[in-house]
Design an enzyme around this catalytic site. Sequence first.
Site, PDB file in Angstrom:
ATOM      1  CB  SER A 263     -30.143  41.176 -20.196  1.00  0.00           C
ATOM      2  OG  SER A 263     -31.376  41.478 -20.839  1.00  0.00           O
ATOM      3  CB  CYS A 264     -34.292  43.294 -17.765  1.00  0.00           C
ATOM      4  SG  CYS A 264     -34.126  43.754 -19.505  1.00  0.00           S
ATOM      5  CG  LEU A 265     -36.788  41.225 -14.070  1.00  0.00           C
ATOM      6  CD1 LEU A 265     -37.769  40.212 -13.482  1.00  0.00           C
ATOM      7  CD2 LEU A 265     -37.370  42.622 -13.981  1.00  0.00           C
ATOM      8  CG  ASP A 268     -33.097  46.990 -14.896  1.00  0.00           C
ATOM      9  OD1 ASP A 268     -31.944  47.250 -15.282  1.00  0.00           O
ATOM     10  OD2 ASP A 268     -34.073  46.925 -15.665  1.00  0.00           O
TER      11      ASP A 268
END
Length: 436
Positions: A263-265, A268
């Site tokens: 869900s992040c890299l 982002d």
Amino acid sequence: MGYVGLCVAVGFASKGYQVFAFEKDLEKASLINKGTPPFQEPGLSETLQNVVNKGNLKCTVELEEAVLNTDLTFITVGTPIKADGGINLRFVRNAAHEIGKALEKKSRYHLVVVKSTVTPGTAEKVVKPAIEESSNKRCGIDFGLCVNPEFLREGSALHDFLNPDRLIIGEYDRKSGDFLESLYKGFFDNKMPPTIRANLSTAELIKYANNAFLATKISFINAIANMCERVPGADVKVVAKGIGLDKRVGPLFLNAGLGYGGSCLPKDVKALIAFSKDLGYNPLLFNAVEEVNKTQANKAVELCKTILFDLKDKRIAILGLAFKPNTSDMREAVSIKIINQLLQMEAKVVAYDPVATNNAKKIFKDNIEYAPSAIDCIKSADCCIIITEWDEFKRLKPEDFIKQMRKVVIIDGRRIYNPNEFKNKVKFAAVGLGTS
């Protein structure tokens, strides 16, 4: 009360703080109040049960109750990606307005802390005016505002919150920063981790820079892995170990594989690219990082085709569905890309994951078969692809595959096996392993 919100709430409650956790979903709130987390995270279930039993944490569906009974509020809502790669701030904006409505009824000072991952300028240009408009109060006088980015890894999020590498405090004014720092001093019993205090935009950018750098290291070593596969005898694991011993480089995030997910890299990096373009800057490096990652998952299928040629009607075993071990999260998981490619090639896919199977069923429905164990998964398979590096997969030996599989072809997409142990007994291929 997602991964960040619940882990932060439970973390504070575990140190004796009185925490109100706000969650609109009544069913989810009810689960939390019974001490049952709505997702898999090591250590969370036991700690949540403990703090609920002690009365340190209450999950409420009334935000006003939470704000009026506390000294500060952390915003931990999601920031989903838009079609152009930028982040959608509707949840952040809505949260700020709702907090403002509650603050209108409050006479004493209250601190609002943005912990959601947001692009620079969001706290100043979105959160602050939304709260002021709804509360008829002034930032810096009636309420404070900080940005406090999280660096929690799924699979160790609660541990990371309790044992951070550093604290980043972005402050609207000194009073706001002092208030938040005093909270953490009490939380860490004055044994503070390294702490940086900055302005709001700098703190917001630190989070993106951090994740973009990690993504860059992963794409870098995957690019080296792709070169290694074309050099007879070369092994990216040894290359990574060699460069990782350089103190300027370090060993972390140099594990070659099938690319990053979660869900992040991915989100982002996309958001940083979109934000850069809005500033009139073409982020060539981050474009390349994303491009390498887009194609890296294809390696598993390419290696499979190299050995089996035609994948139609071949039974392909998939070990691992979650984007990383110790979590059930399948957001942006490389398993989705790989399985969809295999289905397009009319392969028969059977998959196993210790905790992510229910999430996989929502994605693939009955288009694939779900095995109850790793051994059942590889039974009668023509090829096995390792996608997630769960510990139970690492314990499998060549003999386990030989005994169970129809054709013993193993694609090690996460480099969890010793090639010397496997390649003389089975048909073995791995990311970043050169062959003659």
